[in-house]
Design a protein around this motif. Structure first.
Motif, PDB file in Angstrom:
ATOM      1  N   GLU A   1      45.159  38.111  35.701  1.00 43.70           N
ATOM      2  CA  GLU A   1      44.364  38.734  36.538  1.00 43.70           C
ATOM      3  C   GLU A   1      45.210  39.068  38.066  1.00 43.70           C
ATOM      4  OE1 GLU A   1      41.553  36.519  34.152  1.00 43.70           O
ATOM      5  OE2 GLU A   1      43.227  36.097  35.212  1.00 43.70           O
ATOM      6  N   ALA A   2      46.411  38.699  37.980  1.00 46.65           N
ATOM      7  CA  ALA A   2      47.324  38.795  39.142  1.00 46.65           C
ATOM      8  C   ALA A   2      46.823  38.318  40.388  1.00 46.65           C
ATOM      9  CB  ALA A   2      47.771  40.335  39.257  1.00 46.65           C
ATOM     10  N   MET A   3      46.388  37.122  40.457  1.00 43.35           N
ATOM     11  CA  MET A   3      45.648  36.394  41.467  1.00 43.35           C
ATOM     12  C   MET A   3      46.343  35.020  41.634  1.00 43.35           C
ATOM     13  SD  MET A   3      42.267  34.191  41.157  1.00 43.35           S
ATOM     14  CE  MET A   3      43.459  33.294  40.131  1.00 43.35           C
ATOM     15  N   ASP A   4      46.281  34.856  43.122  1.00 41.80           N
ATOM     16  CA  ASP A   4      47.007  33.699  43.853  1.00 41.80           C
ATOM     17  C   ASP A   4      46.031  33.010  44.730  1.00 41.80           C
ATOM     18  OD1 ASP A   4      48.489  31.833  45.220  1.00 41.80           O
ATOM     19  OD2 ASP A   4      50.112  33.160  45.188  1.00 41.80           O
ATOM     20  N   THR A   5      45.524  31.763  44.565  1.00 44.98           N
ATOM     21  CA  THR A   5      44.549  31.238  45.350  1.00 44.98           C
ATOM     22  C   THR A   5      44.826  30.722  46.579  1.00 44.98           C
ATOM     23  OG1 THR A   5      44.365  28.945  44.380  1.00 44.98           O
ATOM     24  CG2 THR A   5      42.777  30.704  43.384  1.00 44.98           C
ATOM     25  N   THR A   6      46.124  30.915  46.900  1.00 40.74           N
ATOM     26  CA  THR A   6      46.775  30.288  48.179  1.00 40.74           C
ATOM     27  C   THR A   6      46.651  31.519  49.286  1.00 40.74           C
ATOM     28  OG1 THR A   6      48.914  31.134  47.632  1.00 40.74           O
ATOM     29  CG2 THR A   6      48.543  28.724  46.988  1.00 40.74           C
ATOM     30  N   THR A   7      46.006  32.643  48.956  1.00 40.94           N
ATOM     31  CA  THR A   7      45.859  33.427  49.798  1.00 40.94           C
ATOM     32  C   THR A   7      44.350  33.848  50.092  1.00 40.94           C
ATOM     33  OG1 THR A   7      45.993  35.319  48.224  1.00 40.94           O
ATOM     34  CG2 THR A   7      48.172  34.543  49.349  1.00 40.94           C
ATOM     35  N   PRO A   8      43.909  34.399  51.088  1.00 37.10           N
ATOM     36  CA  PRO A   8      42.502  34.823  51.271  1.00 37.10           C
ATOM     37  C   PRO A   8      42.123  35.909  50.202  1.00 37.10           C
ATOM     38  CG  PRO A   8      43.319  34.430  53.470  1.00 37.10           C
ATOM     39  CD  PRO A   8      44.447  34.336  52.548  1.00 37.10           C
ATOM     40  N   ALA A   9      42.614  36.826  50.239  1.00 39.62           N
ATOM     41  CA  ALA A   9      42.497  37.814  49.216  1.00 39.62           C
ATOM     42  C   ALA A   9      42.435  37.154  47.794  1.00 39.62           C
ATOM     43  CB  ALA A   9      43.672  38.793  49.184  1.00 39.62           C
ATOM     44  N   GLY A  10      43.290  36.416  47.336  1.00 33.87           N
ATOM     45  CA  GLY A  10      43.391  35.663  46.065  1.00 33.87           C
ATOM     46  C   GLY A  10      42.276  34.923  45.792  1.00 33.87           C
ATOM     47  N   LYS A  11      41.656  34.383  46.854  1.00 32.92           N
ATOM     48  CA  LYS A  11      40.279  33.301  46.686  1.00 32.92           C
ATOM     49  C   LYS A  11      39.377  34.216  46.104  1.00 32.92           C
ATOM     50  CE  LYS A  11      41.965  29.751  49.818  1.00 32.92           C
ATOM     51  NZ  LYS A  11      41.944  29.492  51.293  1.00 32.92           N
ATOM     52  N   LEU A  12      39.142  35.660  47.172  1.00 27.76           N
ATOM     53  CA  LEU A  12      38.301  36.452  46.836  1.00 27.76           C
ATOM     54  C   LEU A  12      38.125  36.970  45.499  1.00 27.76           C
ATOM     55  CD1 LEU A  12      35.830  38.455  47.536  1.00 27.76           C
ATOM     56  CD2 LEU A  12      37.459  39.965  48.328  1.00 27.76           C
ATOM     57  N   THR A  13      39.501  37.317  45.098  1.00 28.75           N
ATOM     58  CA  THR A  13      39.701  37.808  43.472  1.00 28.75           C
ATOM     59  C   THR A  13      39.153  36.848  42.630  1.00 28.75           C
ATOM     60  OG1 THR A  13      41.559  39.074  44.443  1.00 28.75           O
ATOM     61  CG2 THR A  13      41.310  38.654  41.977  1.00 28.75           C
ATOM     62  N   PHE A  14      39.618  35.381  42.689  1.00 33.30           N
ATOM     63  CA  PHE A  14      39.145  34.420  42.099  1.00 33.30           C
ATOM     64  C   PHE A  14      37.582  34.459  41.870  1.00 33.30           C
ATOM     65  CE2 PHE A  14      37.150  30.122  42.028  1.00 33.30           C
ATOM     66  CZ  PHE A  14      37.625  29.634  40.887  1.00 33.30           C
ATOM     67  N   HIS A  15      36.796  34.591  42.631  1.00 33.42           N
ATOM     68  CA  HIS A  15      35.687  34.490  42.638  1.00 33.42           C
ATOM     69  C   HIS A  15      35.013  35.594  41.850  1.00 33.42           C
ATOM     70  CE1 HIS A  15      34.522  30.626  44.750  1.00 33.42           C
ATOM     71  NE2 HIS A  15      35.290  31.260  45.748  1.00 33.42           N
ATOM     72  N   VAL A  16      35.681  36.748  41.899  1.00 31.24           N
ATOM     73  CA  VAL A  16      35.120  38.064  41.245  1.00 31.24           C
ATOM     74  C   VAL A  16      35.742  37.734  39.680  1.00 31.24           C
ATOM     75  CG1 VAL A  16      35.456  40.568  41.139  1.00 31.24           C
ATOM     76  CG2 VAL A  16      35.180  39.582  43.213  1.00 31.24           C
ATOM     77  N   PHE A  17      36.742  37.730  39.433  1.00 31.96           N
ATOM     78  CA  PHE A  17      37.320  37.470  38.147  1.00 31.96           C
ATOM     79  C   PHE A  17      36.494  36.261  37.503  1.00 31.96           C
ATOM     80  CE2 PHE A  17      40.662  40.270  39.427  1.00 31.96           C
ATOM     81  CZ  PHE A  17      40.469  41.200  38.297  1.00 31.96           C
ATOM     82  N   GLY A  18      36.423  35.235  38.307  1.00 33.28           N
ATOM     83  CA  GLY A  18      35.511  34.072  37.633  1.00 33.28           C
ATOM     84  C   GLY A  18      34.137  34.412  37.204  1.00 33.28           C
ATOM     85  N   ALA A  19      33.458  35.150  38.098  1.00 31.78           N
ATOM     86  CA  ALA A  19      32.297  35.534  37.598  1.00 31.78           C
ATOM     87  C   ALA A  19      32.407  36.613  36.405  1.00 31.78           C
ATOM     88  CB  ALA A  19      31.509  36.266  38.516  1.00 31.78           C
TER      89      ALA A  19
END
Length: 143
Positions: A42-60
């Motif tokens: 998912e090219a996501m990194d939760t250490t950044t605000p954008a990464g946290k948002l991406t995490f929740h979207v891809f998690g759903a």
């Protein structure tokens, strides 16, 4: 083995948890310990605000996909049962051999490799039998 400042790298989010709730529990657990999470697919990194948002979207989305797979699997098993067949994997050992394998493991007199070779099963299967006999379940960290 993870420590503060480390980043846990995973292939896909759906490999980390079975539901959005599980994923959030894992991310919360990692965040408490100051450990980042990076998903390669998912090219996501939760250490950044954008990464946290991406995490929740891809998690759903991952939770939705798992639900679809579960529904298709249940439909397939129902179709198999309707044809008078039983679904699922055949057990490696019968109940008596299962109990013997656990007993040999608990006695600690025979090496694990020899138990597996004698009983014709893999180490993960043996460990699964032992965990089941001891009532141990695996899962995400408690929140």
């Amino acid at each position: 083995m993870l420590r503060a400042g480390d980043t846990l790298v995973i292939w896909r989010l759906d490999r980390l948890g079975r539901s959005l709730k599980d994923l959030i529990a894992w991310v919360g657990w990692l965040k408490e310990r100051k450990i980042g999470l990076r998903s390669l697919h998912e090219a996501m990194d939760t250490t950044t605000p954008a990464g946290k948002l991406t995490f929740h979207v891809f998690g759903a989305l991952a939770e939705f996909e798992r639900a679809r797979i579960r529904d298709r699997t249940q439909d397939g098993l129902a179709a198999v049962r309707a044809r008078s067949r039983k679904g699922g994997r055949r057990p490696v050992l019968n109940v008596d051999k299962h109990a013997l394998a656990v007993k040999l493991y608990n006695e600690r007199e025979m090496p694990i490799v020899k138990i597996c070779r004698t009983m014709e099963l893999s180490k993960p299967t043996l460990y699964s039998y032992v965990r089941a006999a001891n009532g141990v379940t695996d899962g995400p960290p408690a929140t």
